[in-house]
Design an enzyme around this catalytic site. Structure first.
Site, PDB file in Angstrom:
ATOM      1  N   CYS A 340      39.536  40.852  47.071  1.00  0.00           N
ATOM      2  CA  CYS A 340      38.660  39.309  48.146  1.00  0.00           C
ATOM      3  C   CYS A 340      39.996  38.981  49.474  1.00  0.00           C
ATOM      4  CB  CYS A 340      38.680  37.731  47.413  1.00  0.00           C
ATOM      5  SG  CYS A 340      40.282  37.305  45.830  1.00  0.00           S
ATOM      6  N   ARG A 369      47.371  45.648  38.579  1.00  0.00           N
ATOM      7  CA  ARG A 369      47.637  44.289  37.090  1.00  0.00           C
ATOM      8  C   ARG A 369      48.782  44.681  36.475  1.00  0.00           C
ATOM      9  NH1 ARG A 369      41.641  40.646  37.537  1.00  0.00           N
ATOM     10  NH2 ARG A 369      41.682  40.778  39.687  1.00  0.00           N
ATOM     11  N   GLN A 387      36.718  47.721  40.769  1.00  0.00           N
ATOM     12  CA  GLN A 387      35.201  47.050  40.541  1.00  0.00           C
ATOM     13  C   GLN A 387      34.249  47.226  41.114  1.00  0.00           C
ATOM     14  OE1 GLN A 387      37.535  43.152  40.795  1.00  0.00           O
ATOM     15  NE2 GLN A 387      37.478  42.192  38.869  1.00  0.00           N
ATOM     16  N   ASP A 389      33.199  45.145  43.021  1.00  0.00           N
ATOM     17  CA  ASP A 389      33.170  44.360  43.302  1.00  0.00           C
ATOM     18  C   ASP A 389      32.583  43.632  44.994  1.00  0.00           C
ATOM     19  OD1 ASP A 389      35.026  41.581  43.578  1.00  0.00           O
ATOM     20  OD2 ASP A 389      35.811  42.755  44.557  1.00  0.00           O
ATOM     21  N   HIS A 391      31.735  39.803  47.560  1.00  0.00           N
ATOM     22  CA  HIS A 391      31.762  38.733  48.588  1.00  0.00           C
ATOM     23  C   HIS A 391      31.138  38.791  49.709  1.00  0.00           C
ATOM     24  CE1 HIS A 391      36.442  40.456  46.702  1.00  0.00           C
ATOM     25  NE2 HIS A 391      35.962  38.672  46.263  1.00  0.00           N
ATOM     26  N   LYS A 470      30.759  27.678  38.768  1.00  0.00           N
ATOM     27  CA  LYS A 470      30.616  29.437  38.619  1.00  0.00           C
ATOM     28  C   LYS A 470      29.558  30.107  37.258  1.00  0.00           C
ATOM     29  CE  LYS A 470      34.188  30.957  35.239  1.00  0.00           C
ATOM     30  NZ  LYS A 470      34.908  31.574  34.524  1.00  0.00           N
ATOM     31  N   HIS A 516      31.815  34.580  45.679  1.00  0.00           N
ATOM     32  CA  HIS A 516      32.555  36.232  43.982  1.00  0.00           C
ATOM     33  C   HIS A 516      31.646  36.258  43.817  1.00  0.00           C
ATOM     34  CE1 HIS A 516      36.841  35.227  45.846  1.00  0.00           C
ATOM     35  NE2 HIS A 516      36.125  33.556  46.080  1.00  0.00           N
TER      36      HIS A 516
END
Length: 649
Positions: A340, A369, A387, A389, A391, A470, A516
C-alpha cells in the site's frame, strides 16, 4: 430488603430474595433445566451459576444447546488441563488457557517439552479429576494478597497478569478447583459448576510458544485440546482432525512435488516445477479476472528508505516485523512488508482528476515480514510471500458502488474455485483513528453495498482495522474448517498521511479514499487452503499437470509423443510417461500424483488414431479421438469449479 425481580427469556418474571444465586432460579423453571444448567447470562453478562442476584435483571440459564455455554465449557476444560499438569509436574508455571473456536489450549513453563506419553498421563489425570466432580469456585481476593500468593508459589507470570489486568482494583477474581492445593488460577471466568460436567475432551497436540506471543519473552510449551458436550460430537471432530492430517498441505505438497523448504531460508518456500505451474496459474488467472475489471498492474520496489515507512506509520508501529537493512551511507532501509505505501507514491506521481477515479492498482511482487521462527509453519505462516493485492482510489460517493463491484469479484473468483464463504462486516474498534462521523459514514456505505448486492452478512462488532471498517470473507473448506481469506478495507488515514489529492468537478482539491482489497490474500496461504480443500486433486483448469500420456510399450512411444504434442499445442499442461514400466504401474503413479486424465495408447489406439481415456475420478472412460478429448476438456476448463462433474465423464 426489597426482593429482586428477574425476567426470563419468555418474558415471565419471578421475585427472589436479594443475594439469591442464579442456580436457584433454574428449579423454579423446570427440574430438567436445573440438571442441565451450565452457566447463565444476567442482562448481557455471562456469569457462573453461583452469581448472586442483587438487582432486577434479565436472566437466562444456558445449557448444552448454547454456543456461549460451549465456550465456557472449553475454558473450564483448559483449567482442568492446568490442574492435571500442575499435579503431575510440580514446579510448572501456568500462563494462560483460553477457549478456541474448536477447543482450547494452555501455555506452561516446564523443564522439558511434553512428549506423547506425557499427554496420555495428563489426560488420564484430567479424567480422574472430572470423575471426582470437584467444584469450580470463584473467590475474590485482595489484590496485594493475590500477587503475594502467586509470587510465593513461583508464578511470576501470574503476578504480571494481575499487575496488568487489575490496575486500580482492590480485589481480583480467582478460581479454585476443589481448593487452593488442588488448583487455583487468576481468572475472570465464568466456569461450569464442577469438573463432573466435563465429560468429552481430548488432548490433541503440543507446540512451542512464547509468553504473550513475543519471541523475546519466556519460552513456553502449549498444549492443545478439544472438548464437546457429547462423545459423539467429539469423535466426529477427531475424525475431521484425522482427515485434516491426510490433507495437510505440507504432506501433500511434498508427495506431489509442489514445494520445499530449507533451513537456510526459513519461512520462504522453494517452488518446484509443478508448484510453480500452480502458483503462476493462479497469478495469471487473477490477472485475467482483474484486467477487464479496470485494474492497472504495477510493480513497485522491494526495498524502500525508512522515510516511506515513517510517512505510512509502519516504522513506528510495525518496524519489529520488518527486515531492516543499512544502505551504503548508513541510511535505514527496509524490505517491503506490504504494497500500500508504494501505491500511494504511484497515485501521487501525477495530477489526478475526478474523471480518472476510481483508479485501481494491482500488484503481485514479493513481500517480506520478519515473523518469529517459532510461529513459522508450512505455507500458512511464512516470511516471504506475494498477495493478489490491490488498492482502489475512489471519491467518497463512489465507495458503495466500488464495494459492490468488489463483492462481485469475490463471488466470481470463489465460484470458479467451487468455494463457499461467509461474510462479516467489522465495525469501529475501541481505539480508532479519525472522526466518528467519518466512521459512521463508511460503515453505512459498506452496509448499503452489502445489502444492495443481496449479500448475507453478520456484524463483527468492534473488529475493524484502526484506520477503517472492513468486510472479511471466511471460506469453508471440504472438511468444514474456516479460513479467513478475502478482505475489503476502507482507509482514510494513508491518503491523509501521504497528502493524496485529486481535482474535483469544482476545480478544488479533494482527498480520495483508499480501499485495500485482496481475494486470495497471500498466494502461499491460499495455495495451502486449496491443497487441503482438494486434497491435492485440483480441478482440471488448475491442476499443474492436466493430462499424462501413457504408452503401453516402447513401440507406442512415438505416437504417445505425438499425442502429447497435440495436447500441448492446444494449451493443455500435458506430460509423457515413456518409462519402461508396466502400464498398471504408470496408471497408479499418475493416480497418486492426482493427474486428472490419463491417456493410454497401445496398438489399437495407434491404428485408430485415438486415445483410451482414464479419469482420476471415473476410471476408464473408453476410446476417443484426440480432438474430441480436447473439445471436452476445453469445455470443462471453461466451466472451472462450477461443474459438478468433469464434462469428459
Amino acid at each position: 430488603m426489597m426482593p429482586v425481580v428477574i425476567t426470563l427469556p419468555d418474558g415471565s418474571t419471578r421475585s427472589v430474595a436479594a443475594g439469591t444465586p442464579v442456580r436457584d432460579v433454574a428449579p423454579d423453571v423446570s427440574p430438567r433445566l436445573a440438571r442441565a444448567a451450565l452457566v447463565a447470562r444476567v442482562d448481557d453478562q455471562l456469569v457462573d451459576l453461583s452469581f448472586p442476584l442483587h438487582a432486577d435483571a434479565r436472566v437466562q440459564i444456558l445449557t448444552a444447546d448454547s454456543a456461549d455455554a460451549l465456550h465456557v465449557y472449553r475454558h473450564s476444560t483448559a483449567h482442568l488441563l492446568a490442574a492435571a499438569v500442575t499435579r503431575l509436574f510440580p514446579g510448572t508455571q501456568c500462563g494462560i488457557g483460553p477457549a478456541l473456536e474448536d477447543g482450547f489450549y494452555y501455555d506452561f513453563v516446564v523443564e522439558k517439552p511434553f512428549v506423547p506419553e506425557d499427554l496420555e498421563k495428563i489426560e488420564a489425570e484430567m479424567r480422574r479429576l472430572a470423575q471426582a466432580d470437584e467444584v469450580f469456585e470463584k473467590q475474590s481476593w485482595p489484590r496485594d494478597e493475590a500477587m503475594r500468593f502467586f509470587g510465593d508459589r513461583g508464578e511470576p507470570l501470574k503476578v504480571q497478569l494481575i499487575e496488568e489486568k487489575t490496575a486500580g482494583q482492590a480485589d481480583v477474581s480467582v478460581y479454585t478447583i476443589k481448593d487452593r492445593e488442588t488448583f487455583v488460577d487468576f481468572c475472570l471466568g465464568p466456569h461450569v459448576p464442577s469438573t463432573g460436567k466435563l465429560k468429552a475432551f481430548k488432548l490433541t497436540t503440543t507446540s512451542s510458544a512464547y509468553w504473550k506471543g513475543d519471541a523475546k519473552n519466556q519460552p513456553m510449551q502449549r498444549v492443545y485440546g478439544t472438548a464437546f458436550f457429547s462423545d459423539k460430537d467429539l469423535q466426529a471432530h477427531l475424525a475431521r482432525l484425522e482427515e485434516a492430517k491426510k490433507r495437510d498441505h505440507r504432506k501433500v505438497g511434498k508427495e506431489l512435488g509442489l514445494f520445499m523448504f530449507h533451513p537456510w531460508a526459513p519461512g520462504a518456500a522453494f517452488w518446484l516445477h509443478k508448484g510453480t505451474l500452480l502458483y503462476n496459474g493462479l497469478a495469471e488467472y487473477m490477472r485475467q479476472v482483474l484486467y477487464p475489471a479496470g485494474y492497472d498492474e504495477v510493480k513497485t520496489p522491494i526495498v524502500f528508505n525508512k522515510q516511506l515507512w515513517e510517512t505510512s506509520g509502519h516504522w513506528q508501529h510495525y518496524r519489529e516485523n520488518m527486515f531492516v537493512l543499512e544502505g551504503d551511507e548508513g541510511e535505514d532501509m527496509a524490505l517491503k512488508a506490504m504494497n500500500c505505501p508504494g501505491h500511494m507514491l504511484v497515485f501521487a506521481s501525477q495530477v489526478r482528476s475526478y474523471r480518472d477515479l476510481p483508479i485501481r492498482f494491482h500488484e503481485q511482487t514479493a513481500l517480506h515480514r520478519n515473523e518469529a521462527s517459532g510461529v513459522l509453519g508450512g505455507l500458512t505462516r511464512v516470511r516471504q510471500f506475494s498477495q493478489d493485492d490491490a488498492h482502489c482510489f475512489v471519491m467518497q460517493e463512489q465507495i458503495g458502488e466500488e464495494v459492490q463491484r468488489l463483492l462481485g469479484l469475490v463471488q466470481q473468483v470463489y465460484g470458479d474455485l467451487g468455494l463457499t464463504y461467509e461474510v462479516k462486516l467489522s465495525t469501529r474498534p475501541e481505539h480508532y483513528l479519525g472522526q466518528r462521523e467519518t466512521w459512521d459514514h463508511a460503515e453505512a456505505q459498506l452496509t448499503q453495498a452489502l445489502e444492495g448486492a443481496g449479500q448475507a452478512y453478520t456484524i463483527n462488532a468492534g473488529d475493524g482495522a484502526f484506520y477503517g471498517p472492513k468486510i472479511d470473507f471466511d471460506v469453508t473448506d471440504a472438511i468444514g474448517r474456516k479460513w479467513q481469506c478475502a478482505t475489503i478495507q476502507l482507509d482514510y488515514q494513508l491518503p491523509e498521511r501521504f497528502d493524496l489529492k485529486y481535482v474535483g468537478a469544482d476545480n478544488a482539491e479533494h482527498r480520495p479514499v483508499v480501499i485495500h482489497r485482496a481475494i486470495f490474500g497471500s498466494f502461499e496461504r491460499f495455495i495451502a487452503l486449496l491443497i487441503e480443500h482438494f486434497a491435492g486433486a485440483f480441478p482440471l483448469w488448475l491442476a499443474p499437470v492436466q493430462a499424462v500420456v501413457l504408452p503401453i510399450a516402447d513401440r507406442h512411444a512415438a505416437y504417445a509423443a505425438q499425442v502429447r504434442a497435440e495436447l500441448v499445442a492446444a494449451g493443455l499442461r500435458a506430460g509423457l510417461d515413456d518409462r519402461q514400466e508396466k502400464i498398471g504401474y504408470k496408471i497408479r503413479e499418475a493416480q497418486l500424483q492426482k493427474v486428472p486424465y490419463m491417456l493410454v495408447v497401445g496398438d489399437k489406439e495407434v491404428a485408430d488414431g485415438t486415445v483410451s481415456v482414464r479419469s482420476r475420478q471415473g476410471g476408464d472412460l473408453g476410446s476417443r479421438a484426440v480432438g474430441e478429448f480436447l473439445a471436452q476438456t476445453a469445455a470443462e476448463i471453461a466451466g472451472k469449479g462450477r461443474s459438478d462433474q468433469p464434462v469428459a465423464e
